[in-house]
Design a protein around this motif. Structure first.
Motif, short mmCIF file in Angstrom:
data_model
loop_
_atom_site.label_atom_id
_atom_site.label_comp_id
_atom_site.label_asym_id
_atom_site.label_seq_id
_atom_site.Cartn_x
_atom_site.Cartn_y
_atom_site.Cartn_z
N GLY A 26 0.81 -1.21 0.00
CA GLY A 26 0.00 0.00 0.00
C GLY A 26 0.84 1.26 0.00
O GLY A 26 0.54 2.22 -0.72
N PHE A 27 1.92 1.29 0.78
CA PHE A 27 2.81 2.45 0.76
C PHE A 27 3.48 2.60 -0.60
O PHE A 27 3.63 3.72 -1.10
CB PHE A 27 3.86 2.36 1.86
CG PHE A 27 3.42 2.96 3.16
CD1 PHE A 27 3.30 4.34 3.31
CD2 PHE A 27 3.13 2.16 4.24
CE1 PHE A 27 2.88 4.90 4.50
CE2 PHE A 27 2.71 2.70 5.44
CZ PHE A 27 2.59 4.07 5.58
N ALA A 28 3.87 1.49 -1.20
CA ALA A 28 4.45 1.56 -2.55
C ALA A 28 3.44 2.15 -3.52
O ALA A 28 3.76 3.02 -4.34
CB ALA A 28 4.92 0.18 -3.01
N ALA A 29 2.18 1.69 -3.44
CA ALA A 29 1.13 2.21 -4.32
C ALA A 29 0.89 3.70 -4.08
O ALA A 29 0.72 4.47 -5.03
CB ALA A 29 -0.17 1.43 -4.09
N SER A 30 0.93 4.11 -2.81
CA SER A 30 0.65 5.50 -2.50
C SER A 30 1.76 6.44 -2.96
O SER A 30 1.53 7.64 -3.11
CB SER A 30 0.40 5.68 -1.00
OG SER A 30 1.59 5.52 -0.27
N ARG A 31 2.94 5.90 -3.24
CA ARG A 31 4.06 6.71 -3.72
C ARG A 31 4.30 6.54 -5.22
O ARG A 31 5.21 7.15 -5.76
CB ARG A 31 5.32 6.33 -2.97
CG ARG A 31 5.16 6.57 -1.46
CD ARG A 31 6.40 7.00 -0.86
NE ARG A 31 6.55 8.41 -1.17
CZ ARG A 31 7.15 9.27 -0.38
NH1 ARG A 31 7.66 8.87 0.73
NH2 ARG A 31 7.26 10.53 -0.70
N GLY A 69 -4.82 5.34 -13.52
CA GLY A 69 -5.46 6.56 -13.08
C GLY A 69 -6.16 6.43 -11.74
O GLY A 69 -6.15 7.35 -10.93
N SER A 70 -6.78 5.28 -11.48
CA SER A 70 -7.50 5.12 -10.22
C SER A 70 -7.13 3.84 -9.46
O SER A 70 -7.47 3.70 -8.29
CB SER A 70 -9.01 5.13 -10.46
OG SER A 70 -9.38 4.06 -11.30
N ILE A 71 -6.43 2.91 -10.12
CA ILE A 71 -6.08 1.62 -9.52
C ILE A 71 -4.58 1.40 -9.66
O ILE A 71 -3.97 1.75 -10.66
CB ILE A 71 -6.84 0.46 -10.24
CG1 ILE A 71 -8.35 0.58 -10.03
CG2 ILE A 71 -6.34 -0.90 -9.79
CD1 ILE A 71 -8.82 0.27 -8.63
N CYS A 72 -4.00 0.76 -8.63
CA CYS A 72 -2.59 0.42 -8.65
C CYS A 72 -2.44 -1.04 -8.23
O CYS A 72 -3.13 -1.52 -7.32
CB CYS A 72 -1.82 1.32 -7.69
SG CYS A 72 -0.03 1.05 -7.70
N TYR A 73 -1.55 -1.74 -8.90
CA TYR A 73 -1.23 -3.13 -8.58
C TYR A 73 0.16 -3.16 -7.97
O TYR A 73 1.11 -2.62 -8.54
CB TYR A 73 -1.26 -4.01 -9.84
CG TYR A 73 -2.61 -4.00 -10.51
CD1 TYR A 73 -3.57 -4.93 -10.17
CD2 TYR A 73 -2.92 -3.04 -11.47
CE1 TYR A 73 -4.83 -4.92 -10.77
CE2 TYR A 73 -4.17 -3.02 -12.08
CZ TYR A 73 -5.11 -3.96 -11.73
OH TYR A 73 -6.34 -3.95 -12.32
N VAL A 92 -4.38 -5.05 -4.95
CA VAL A 92 -4.99 -4.05 -5.81
C VAL A 92 -5.40 -2.91 -4.89
O VAL A 92 -6.07 -3.14 -3.88
CB VAL A 92 -6.22 -4.61 -6.55
CG1 VAL A 92 -6.83 -3.55 -7.45
CG2 VAL A 92 -5.85 -5.86 -7.34
N PHE A 93 -4.98 -1.70 -5.23
CA PHE A 93 -5.23 -0.54 -4.39
C PHE A 93 -5.92 0.54 -5.21
O PHE A 93 -5.55 0.79 -6.36
CB PHE A 93 -3.90 -0.01 -3.82
CG PHE A 93 -3.20 -1.04 -3.00
CD1 PHE A 93 -3.45 -1.16 -1.65
CD2 PHE A 93 -2.31 -1.93 -3.58
CE1 PHE A 93 -2.83 -2.13 -0.89
CE2 PHE A 93 -1.67 -2.91 -2.84
CZ PHE A 93 -1.94 -3.01 -1.48
N LYS A 94 -6.91 1.17 -4.62
CA LYS A 94 -7.66 2.24 -5.27
C LYS A 94 -7.22 3.56 -4.68
O LYS A 94 -7.15 3.72 -3.46
CB LYS A 94 -9.16 2.06 -5.06
CG LYS A 94 -10.01 3.14 -5.71
CD LYS A 94 -11.47 2.81 -5.60
CE LYS A 94 -12.38 3.87 -6.19
NZ LYS A 94 -11.92 4.57 -7.32
N TYR A 95 -6.91 4.51 -5.56
CA TYR A 95 -6.57 5.85 -5.09
C TYR A 95 -7.82 6.50 -4.52
O TYR A 95 -8.87 6.50 -5.14
CB TYR A 95 -5.96 6.69 -6.21
CG TYR A 95 -4.60 6.18 -6.62
CD1 TYR A 95 -3.52 6.29 -5.77
CD2 TYR A 95 -4.41 5.54 -7.83
CE1 TYR A 95 -2.28 5.80 -6.11
CE2 TYR A 95 -3.17 5.05 -8.21
CZ TYR A 95 -2.11 5.19 -7.33
OH TYR A 95 -0.88 4.69 -7.67
N ALA A 96 -7.71 7.04 -3.30
CA ALA A 96 -8.85 7.62 -2.61
C ALA A 96 -8.83 9.14 -2.73
O ALA A 96 -7.79 9.74 -3.02
CB ALA A 96 -8.79 7.24 -1.12
#
Length: 102
Positions: A26-31, A69-73, A92-96
């Motif tokens: 999740g931290f990787a996705a958020s960055r 754009g809205s999803i990160c793996y 799978v992470f969704k940008y909030a």
């Protein structure tokens, strides 16, 4: 790993392992977009437990596979201090929205 982190078999609890994989991916996705941390929400998380962890320090590392754009793996690995791979995960992470409280 402290005694409070162990399951009834005396190994690191699977819930703690899953949380560490989720947090690191999740931290990787958020960055992934660079700059400040972007809030992400976990949509899905798959976890594979490969070896037990009993004592010592463990380290989780997350890497992004693809950010849209809205999803990160993203993937994550958990290793012990000897370098043994203990668990892997992919999520799978969704940008909030920035204002998660509203």
């Amino acid at each position: 790993i402290g005694e409070q982190h162990l399951n009834r078999n005396g190994t690191l609890h699977g819930g703690i392992i899953a949380m560490m994989l989720d947090a690191s991916a999740g931290f990787a996705a958020s960055r992934a977009r660079g700059g400040d941390l972007i809030p992400v929400l976990t949509v899905a998380l798959n976890t594979q437990f490969l070896a037990p962890a009993i004592v010592g320090r463990v380290v989780a590392t997350g890497t992004v596979k693809r950010a849209g754009g809205s999803i990160c793996y993203a993937d994550a690995e958990l290793h012990d201090s000897q370098g043994t791979l203990l668990a892997t995960g992919n999520g799978v992470f969704k940008y909030a929205r920035k204002d998660l409280k509203s």
